[in-house]
Design a protein around this motif. Structure first.
Motif, PDB file in Angstrom:
ATOM      1  N   ILE A   3      18.732  -9.298  -6.793  1.00 56.78           N
ATOM      2  CA  ILE A   3      18.146  -9.463  -8.123  1.00 56.78           C
ATOM      3  C   ILE A   3      16.649  -9.655  -7.958  1.00 56.78           C
ATOM      4  O   ILE A   3      16.212 -10.514  -7.187  1.00 56.78           O
ATOM      5  N   VAL A   4      15.860  -8.857  -8.679  1.00 56.78           N
ATOM      6  CA  VAL A   4      14.408  -8.990  -8.646  1.00 56.78           C
ATOM      7  C   VAL A   4      13.945  -9.665  -9.937  1.00 56.78           C
ATOM      8  O   VAL A   4      14.313  -9.248 -11.032  1.00 56.78           O
ATOM      9  N   PHE A   5      13.146 -10.694  -9.779  1.00 53.71           N
ATOM     10  CA  PHE A   5      12.540 -11.404 -10.907  1.00 53.71           C
ATOM     11  C   PHE A   5      11.055 -11.074 -10.942  1.00 53.71           C
ATOM     12  O   PHE A   5      10.404 -11.050  -9.892  1.00 53.71           O
ATOM     13  N   THR A   6      10.501 -10.846 -12.131  1.00 51.39           N
ATOM     14  CA  THR A   6       9.046 -10.814 -12.265  1.00 51.39           C
ATOM     15  C   THR A   6       8.619 -12.275 -12.269  1.00 51.39           C
ATOM     16  O   THR A   6       9.184 -13.083 -13.005  1.00 51.39           O
ATOM     17  N   ALA A   7       7.653 -12.630 -11.429  1.00 53.62           N
ATOM     18  CA  ALA A   7       7.402 -14.056 -11.212  1.00 53.62           C
ATOM     19  C   ALA A   7       5.927 -14.392 -11.068  1.00 53.62           C
ATOM     20  O   ALA A   7       5.116 -13.559 -10.699  1.00 53.62           O
ATOM     21  N   LYS A   8       5.638 -15.678 -11.332  1.00 54.06           N
ATOM     22  CA  LYS A   8       4.287 -16.221 -11.159  1.00 54.06           C
ATOM     23  C   LYS A   8       4.206 -17.097  -9.911  1.00 54.06           C
ATOM     24  O   LYS A   8       3.218 -17.774  -9.701  1.00 54.06           O
ATOM     25  N   GLY A   9       5.244 -17.100  -9.122  1.00 49.90           N
ATOM     26  CA  GLY A   9       5.305 -17.859  -7.876  1.00 49.90           C
ATOM     27  C   GLY A   9       6.467 -17.339  -7.056  1.00 49.90           C
ATOM     28  O   GLY A   9       7.078 -16.333  -7.416  1.00 49.90           O
ATOM     29  N   LYS A  25       3.864 -11.034  -9.172  1.00 51.95           N
ATOM     30  CA  LYS A  25       4.650 -10.707  -7.985  1.00 51.95           C
ATOM     31  C   LYS A  25       6.101 -10.520  -8.379  1.00 51.95           C
ATOM     32  O   LYS A  25       6.491 -10.805  -9.509  1.00 51.95           O
ATOM     33  N   PHE A  26       6.880 -10.051  -7.441  1.00 52.91           N
ATOM     34  CA  PHE A  26       8.321  -9.947  -7.617  1.00 52.91           C
ATOM     35  C   PHE A  26       8.973 -10.874  -6.598  1.00 52.91           C
ATOM     36  O   PHE A  26       8.489 -11.005  -5.474  1.00 52.91           O
ATOM     37  N   VAL A  27      10.063 -11.495  -7.005  1.00 50.19           N
ATOM     38  CA  VAL A  27      10.841 -12.313  -6.087  1.00 50.19           C
ATOM     39  C   VAL A  27      12.239 -11.720  -6.054  1.00 50.19           C
ATOM     40  O   VAL A  27      12.874 -11.549  -7.091  1.00 50.19           O
ATOM     41  N   VAL A  28      12.691 -11.404  -4.848  1.00 48.69           N
ATOM     42  CA  VAL A  28      14.000 -10.795  -4.651  1.00 48.69           C
ATOM     43  C   VAL A  28      14.968 -11.867  -4.168  1.00 48.69           C
ATOM     44  O   VAL A  28      14.733 -12.508  -3.133  1.00 48.69           O
ATOM     45  N   PHE A  29      16.045 -12.055  -4.937  1.00 44.16           N
ATOM     46  CA  PHE A  29      17.117 -12.968  -4.531  1.00 44.16           C
ATOM     47  C   PHE A  29      18.266 -12.135  -3.990  1.00 44.16           C
ATOM     48  O   PHE A  29      18.823 -11.297  -4.702  1.00 44.16           O
ATOM     49  N   ASP A  30      18.597 -12.343  -2.727  1.00 44.18           N
ATOM     50  CA  ASP A  30      19.743 -11.695  -2.105  1.00 44.18           C
ATOM     51  C   ASP A  30      20.879 -12.701  -2.144  1.00 44.18           C
ATOM     52  O   ASP A  30      20.865 -13.693  -1.404  1.00 44.18           O
ATOM     53  N   ASP A  31      21.866 -12.468  -3.022  1.00 42.08           N
ATOM     54  CA  ASP A  31      22.917 -13.472  -3.193  1.00 42.08           C
ATOM     55  C   ASP A  31      23.877 -13.534  -2.010  1.00 42.08           C
ATOM     56  O   ASP A  31      24.522 -14.552  -1.793  1.00 42.08           O
ATOM     57  N   GLU A  32      23.957 -12.489  -1.202  1.00 43.01           N
ATOM     58  CA  GLU A  32      24.814 -12.530  -0.014  1.00 43.01           C
ATOM     59  C   GLU A  32      24.182 -13.388   1.077  1.00 43.01           C
ATOM     60  O   GLU A  32      24.861 -14.174   1.730  1.00 43.01           O
ATOM     61  N   ALA A  33      22.884 -13.226   1.282  1.00 42.12           N
ATOM     62  CA  ALA A  33      22.170 -14.003   2.302  1.00 42.12           C
ATOM     63  C   ALA A  33      21.639 -15.322   1.748  1.00 42.12           C
ATOM     64  O   ALA A  33      21.187 -16.176   2.507  1.00 42.12           O
ATOM     65  N   SER A  61      12.930  -2.126  -2.661  1.00 38.50           N
ATOM     66  CA  SER A  61      13.496  -3.429  -2.284  1.00 38.50           C
ATOM     67  C   SER A  61      15.019  -3.396  -2.180  1.00 38.50           C
ATOM     68  O   SER A  61      15.621  -4.321  -1.652  1.00 38.50           O
ATOM     69  N   GLY A  62      15.631  -2.351  -2.709  1.00 43.42           N
ATOM     70  CA  GLY A  62      17.091  -2.271  -2.702  1.00 43.42           C
ATOM     71  C   GLY A  62      17.741  -3.056  -3.826  1.00 43.42           C
ATOM     72  O   GLY A  62      18.926  -3.371  -3.771  1.00 43.42           O
ATOM     73  N   ALA A  63      16.968  -3.343  -4.860  1.00 48.30           N
ATOM     74  CA  ALA A  63      17.460  -4.164  -5.981  1.00 48.30           C
ATOM     75  C   ALA A  63      18.588  -3.488  -6.755  1.00 48.30           C
ATOM     76  O   ALA A  63      18.636  -2.270  -6.873  1.00 48.30           O
ATOM     77  N   ASN A  64      19.466  -4.332  -7.280  1.00 50.33           N
ATOM     78  CA  ASN A  64      20.521  -3.892  -8.188  1.00 50.33           C
ATOM     79  C   ASN A  64      20.193  -4.255  -9.623  1.00 50.33           C
ATOM     80  O   ASN A  64      20.646  -3.605 -10.558  1.00 50.33           O
ATOM     81  N   ILE A  65      19.392  -5.331  -9.783  1.00 50.05           N
ATOM     82  CA  ILE A  65      19.107  -5.896 -11.100  1.00 50.05           C
ATOM     83  C   ILE A  65      17.658  -6.350 -11.139  1.00 50.05           C
ATOM     84  O   ILE A  65      17.136  -6.874 -10.149  1.00 50.05           O
ATOM     85  N   VAL A  66      17.012  -6.169 -12.301  1.00 51.10           N
ATOM     86  CA  VAL A  66      15.676  -6.706 -12.554  1.00 51.10           C
ATOM     87  C   VAL A  66      15.783  -7.645 -13.745  1.00 51.10           C
ATOM     88  O   VAL A  66      16.417  -7.313 -14.750  1.00 51.10           O
ATOM     89  N   ILE A  67      15.154  -8.816 -13.643  1.00 50.68           N
ATOM     90  CA  ILE A  67      15.098  -9.776 -14.744  1.00 50.68           C
ATOM     91  C   ILE A  67      13.638 -10.056 -15.039  1.00 50.68           C
ATOM     92  O   ILE A  67      12.872 -10.418 -14.138  1.00 50.68           O
TER      93      ILE A  67
END
Length: 112
Positions: A3-9, A25-33, A61-67
């Motif tokens: 999951i990629v979030f548009t982020a300020k940190g 910036k973008f923050v990528v959350f890998d829920d498996e790792a 990034s290999g994202a499945n979802i953008v928030i």
């Protein structure tokens, strides 16, 4: 799933950046790792094409979802529709953690 979030940190406590193409910036959350990874967006100085440059980073990034907060323009959406990436909006004034919880609860709107 990524999951990629548009982020300020770059932490769960960071706020969602309401913009997509010009997100800080973008923050990528890998829920498996169970990891967070920062991707610098670096498009502030661009006059045109920031959204398309940003979507390339998302795809790479290999994202499945953008928030994000406000969503993306039509050109970006056209590119995303050709991929398997789902795009969710409505995460204004939320931390990444709050946005993630809203997503898991089905409380964010899909832009397409």
């Amino acid at each position: 799933m990524k999951i990629v979030f548009t982020a300020k940190g770059n932490s769960w406590d960071s706020m969602i950046d309401e913009r997509f193409g010009r997100s800080e910036k973008f923050v990528v959350f890998d829920d498996e790792a169970n990891t967070l990874e920062e991707i610098d967006n670096n498009t502030e100085s661009m006059e045109h094409g920031a959204g398309l440059q940003a979507v390339k980073k998302i795809i790479d990034s290999g994202a499945n979802i953008v928030i994000t907060g406000n969503g993306a323009g039509q050109k970006v959406l056209d590119v995303l529709k050709m991929s398997d990436i789902k795009f969710y909006v409505g995460a204004k004034n939320m931390s990444l953690k709050e946005a993630y919880e809203k997503f898991k609860n089905g409380e964010l709107e899909s832009q397409f």
